[in-house]
Scaffold this motif. Structure first.
Motif, PDB file in Angstrom:
ATOM      1  N   VAL A 178       0.851  -1.202   0.000  1.00  0.00           N
ATOM      2  CA  VAL A 178       0.000   0.000   0.000  1.00  0.00           C
ATOM      3  C   VAL A 178       0.886   1.252   0.000  1.00  0.00           C
ATOM      4  N   ALA A 179       1.944   1.228   0.811  1.00  0.00           N
ATOM      5  CA  ALA A 179       2.888   2.358   0.848  1.00  0.00           C
ATOM      6  C   ALA A 179       3.513   2.580  -0.529  1.00  0.00           C
ATOM      7  N   GLN A 180       3.885   1.491  -1.185  1.00  0.00           N
ATOM      8  CA  GLN A 180       4.479   1.596  -2.525  1.00  0.00           C
ATOM      9  C   GLN A 180       3.478   2.176  -3.518  1.00  0.00           C
ATOM     10  N   ARG A 181       2.216   1.765  -3.381  1.00  0.00           N
ATOM     11  CA  ARG A 181       1.174   2.264  -4.285  1.00  0.00           C
ATOM     12  C   ARG A 181       0.951   3.763  -4.092  1.00  0.00           C
ATOM     13  N   ILE A 182       0.976   4.226  -2.844  1.00  0.00           N
ATOM     14  CA  ILE A 182       0.765   5.642  -2.536  1.00  0.00           C
ATOM     15  C   ILE A 182       1.903   6.496  -3.095  1.00  0.00           C
ATOM     16  N   CYS A 183       3.102   5.933  -3.132  1.00  0.00           N
ATOM     17  CA  CYS A 183       4.288   6.676  -3.603  1.00  0.00           C
ATOM     18  C   CYS A 183       4.510   6.529  -5.111  1.00  0.00           C
ATOM     19  N   ALA A 184       3.557   5.943  -5.831  1.00  0.00           N
ATOM     20  CA  ALA A 184       3.719   5.661  -7.259  1.00  0.00           C
ATOM     21  C   ALA A 184       3.913   6.930  -8.086  1.00  0.00           C
TER      22      ALA A 184
ATOM     23  N   LEU B 197      -5.995   5.678  -7.722  1.00  0.00           N
ATOM     24  CA  LEU B 197      -6.890   6.663  -7.093  1.00  0.00           C
ATOM     25  C   LEU B 197      -6.326   7.093  -5.744  1.00  0.00           C
ATOM     26  N   LEU B 198      -5.814   6.131  -4.982  1.00  0.00           N
ATOM     27  CA  LEU B 198      -5.247   6.424  -3.665  1.00  0.00           C
ATOM     28  C   LEU B 198      -3.998   7.302  -3.779  1.00  0.00           C
ATOM     29  N   ALA B 199      -3.112   6.977  -4.717  1.00  0.00           N
ATOM     30  CA  ALA B 199      -1.881   7.767  -4.898  1.00  0.00           C
ATOM     31  C   ALA B 199      -2.209   9.221  -5.231  1.00  0.00           C
ATOM     32  N   LEU B 200      -3.128   9.434  -6.158  1.00  0.00           N
ATOM     33  CA  LEU B 200      -3.517  10.794  -6.538  1.00  0.00           C
ATOM     34  C   LEU B 200      -4.164  11.541  -5.379  1.00  0.00           C
ATOM     35  N   SER B 201      -5.023  10.831  -4.638  1.00  0.00           N
ATOM     36  CA  SER B 201      -5.734  11.450  -3.512  1.00  0.00           C
ATOM     37  C   SER B 201      -4.768  11.918  -2.431  1.00  0.00           C
ATOM     38  N   VAL B 202      -3.650  11.215  -2.276  1.00  0.00           N
ATOM     39  CA  VAL B 202      -2.625  11.604  -1.299  1.00  0.00           C
ATOM     40  C   VAL B 202      -1.711  12.674  -1.879  1.00  0.00           C
TER      41      VAL B 202
ATOM     42  N   TYR C 115      -2.259  16.456  -1.924  1.00  0.00           N
ATOM     43  CA  TYR C 115      -2.172  17.164  -0.639  1.00  0.00           C
ATOM     44  C   TYR C 115      -0.768  17.173  -0.032  1.00  0.00           C
ATOM     45  N   GLY C 116       0.060  16.173  -0.391  1.00  0.00           N
ATOM     46  CA  GLY C 116       1.375  16.084   0.252  1.00  0.00           C
ATOM     47  C   GLY C 116       2.338  15.188  -0.502  1.00  0.00           C
ATOM     48  N   LYS C 117       3.578  15.217  -0.066  1.00  0.00           N
ATOM     49  CA  LYS C 117       4.632  14.414  -0.719  1.00  0.00           C
ATOM     50  C   LYS C 117       4.874  13.148   0.103  1.00  0.00           C
ATOM     51  N   PRO C 118       4.529  11.973  -0.439  1.00  0.00           N
ATOM     52  CA  PRO C 118       4.730  10.734   0.311  1.00  0.00           C
ATOM     53  C   PRO C 118       6.100  10.109   0.036  1.00  0.00           C
ATOM     54  N   ARG C 119       6.613   9.409   1.040  1.00  0.00           N
ATOM     55  CA  ARG C 119       7.854   8.649   0.853  1.00  0.00           C
ATOM     56  C   ARG C 119       7.855   7.487   1.845  1.00  0.00           C
TER      57      ARG C 119
ATOM     58  N   ASP D 182       4.563  14.437   3.927  1.00  0.00           N
ATOM     59  CA  ASP D 182       4.743  15.845   4.305  1.00  0.00           C
ATOM     60  C   ASP D 182       3.679  16.657   3.585  1.00  0.00           C
ATOM     61  N   ILE D 183       2.809  17.303   4.348  1.00  0.00           N
ATOM     62  CA  ILE D 183       1.658  17.993   3.776  1.00  0.00           C
ATOM     63  C   ILE D 183       2.056  19.365   3.227  1.00  0.00           C
ATOM     64  N   TYR D 184       1.605  19.661   2.009  1.00  0.00           N
ATOM     65  CA  TYR D 184       1.884  20.962   1.396  1.00  0.00           C
ATOM     66  C   TYR D 184       1.077  22.061   2.097  1.00  0.00           C
ATOM     67  N   PRO D 185       1.578  23.310   2.078  1.00  0.00           N
ATOM     68  CA  PRO D 185       0.812  24.426   2.657  1.00  0.00           C
ATOM     69  C   PRO D 185      -0.557  24.594   1.990  1.00  0.00           C
ATOM     70  N   ALA D 186      -0.628  24.244   0.696  1.00  0.00           N
ATOM     71  CA  ALA D 186      -1.899  24.261  -0.045  1.00  0.00           C
ATOM     72  C   ALA D 186      -1.872  23.104  -1.034  1.00  0.00           C
ATOM     73  N   PRO D 187      -3.048  22.544  -1.387  1.00  0.00           N
ATOM     74  CA  PRO D 187      -3.069  21.437  -2.347  1.00  0.00           C
ATOM     75  C   PRO D 187      -2.453  21.842  -3.686  1.00  0.00           C
ATOM     76  N   LEU D 188      -1.950  20.855  -4.433  1.00  0.00           N
ATOM     77  CA  LEU D 188      -1.345  21.122  -5.739  1.00  0.00           C
ATOM     78  C   LEU D 188      -2.388  21.562  -6.770  1.00  0.00           C
ATOM     79  N   ILE D 189      -3.643  21.226  -6.497  1.00  0.00           N
ATOM     80  CA  ILE D 189      -4.739  21.624  -7.388  1.00  0.00           C
ATOM     81  C   ILE D 189      -5.434  22.836  -6.773  1.00  0.00           C
ATOM     82  N   LYS D 190      -5.778  23.801  -7.609  1.00  0.00           N
ATOM     83  CA  LYS D 190      -6.488  24.995  -7.105  1.00  0.00           C
ATOM     84  C   LYS D 190      -7.743  24.579  -6.343  1.00  0.00           C
ATOM     85  N   GLU D 191      -8.024  25.291  -5.264  1.00  0.00           N
ATOM     86  CA  GLU D 191      -9.150  24.964  -4.373  1.00  0.00           C
ATOM     87  C   GLU D 191     -10.456  24.746  -5.145  1.00  0.00           C
ATOM     88  N   GLU D 192     -10.731  25.648  -6.091  1.00  0.00           N
ATOM     89  CA  GLU D 192     -12.018  25.571  -6.815  1.00  0.00           C
ATOM     90  C   GLU D 192     -12.088  24.380  -7.773  1.00  0.00           C
TER      91      GLU D 192
END
Length: 277
Positions: A151-157, A164-169, A172-176, A200-210
């Motif tokens: 699962v950890a490997q999938r999240i860091c893909a 879907l899980l990797a994108l959802s994480v 919002y943040g950089k997984p390792r 590590d969670i980003y100050p704001a998501p990589l995608i614009k809020e709207e």
């Protein structure tokens, strides 16, 4: 951290006439080296508040308490509260709560807006817990979880092998993967090895809020039929004609014949801004 005595999960369970609850995915991490790896990955400062999900028998909680200003430990299994209270009695900076983390908002548990999550969670709630933490305010500064290695490997893909899980994480943040933990570090030992996942969670998501809402609708549609091309999976998932799906993909400079796992977050964002909802 050498002053923390090893915790014998089997003996402690026996003393309280308890057994590991399979239905709750209970595998108690007791190896000191593994516990230190989690705390090290969390990079806890003496001024930090740490939220621990599922303290179990308190083995990790003790290590967190030595490093942090305060630990808020939320345990679902009421039967574990008595041994937890006994194990954690020497640590005055631990606040133990009985409850379901998935039904509690961070504001119900902590007063600070800046906090860290560190936990050895049951495998079966991994996705739900991560989603819950990332979709509620305030978000933690860092999330450190012991999860199934695959699962950890999938999240860091990376694009080409996204899910879907990797994108959802990753929005919002950089997984390792900070460390690997063998099955024998737990009692009872699970059938699979684990990894310490650090986000590590980003100050704001990589995608614009709207664009977050259309982004999540799009990726769910895109991955709803993984083996199909984006033209077909988006057509089916969004209930639009295949020609319309192909047209919007082409407008976003994305080949309609590609599959969802090959797209980057930037490409999903471009697509999200073009789809009319």
């Amino acid at each position: 951290m050498n002053e923390i005595p090893p915790l014998n999960a089997a003996a402690l369970l026996k003393r309280y006439n308890l057994r590991a609850h399979k239905g709750l995915g209970q595998n108690f991490l007791q190896d000191p080296l593994a516990l230190e790896k989690i705390v090290s990955a969390a990079e806890i400062q003496p001024t930090d508040t740490v939220l621990e999900i599922g303290p179990g028998l308190g083995s990790l909680t003790r290590y967190l308490a030595v490093s942090a200003k305060e630990v808020v430990a939320v345990e679902l299994d009421e039967g574990l509260i008595p041994p937890l209270k006994a194990v954690l009695a020497p640590y005055q900076n631990v606040r133990l709560m009985h409850g379901d983390i998935l039904k509690l908002a961070p504001t119900d548990l902590i007063t600070e807006r800046d906090y860290i999550v560190a936990a050895n969670i049951p495998y079966y709630i991994t996705s739900a817990v991560i989603r819950h933490l990332l979709e509620n305010e305030p978000k933690p500064r860092r999330i450190v979880l012991t999860v199934q290695k695959e699962v950890a490997q999938r999240i860091c893909a990376k694009p080409g092998d996204m899910s879907l899980l990797a994108l959802s994480v990753q929005v919002y943040g950089k997984p390792r993967i900070a460390a690997h933990i063998p099955a024998e570090a737990f009692f009872p030992a699970p059938k699979v090895d684990s990894a310490v996942l650090c986000i590590d969670i980003y100050p704001a998501p990589l995608i614009k809020e709207e664009l977050l809402e259309p982004f999540f609708k799009l990726i769910k549609a895109g991955f709803s039929q993984k083996r199909k091309t984006l033209r077909n999976s988006l057509s089916s998932g969004l209930h639009i004609a295949p020609a319309q799906a192909a047209e919007v993909l082409t407008q976003a400079d994305i080949d309609p014949q590609r599959r969802a796992e090959t797209l980057s977050i930037e490409e999903w964002e471009r697509l999200s801004s073009l789809v009319v909802w």
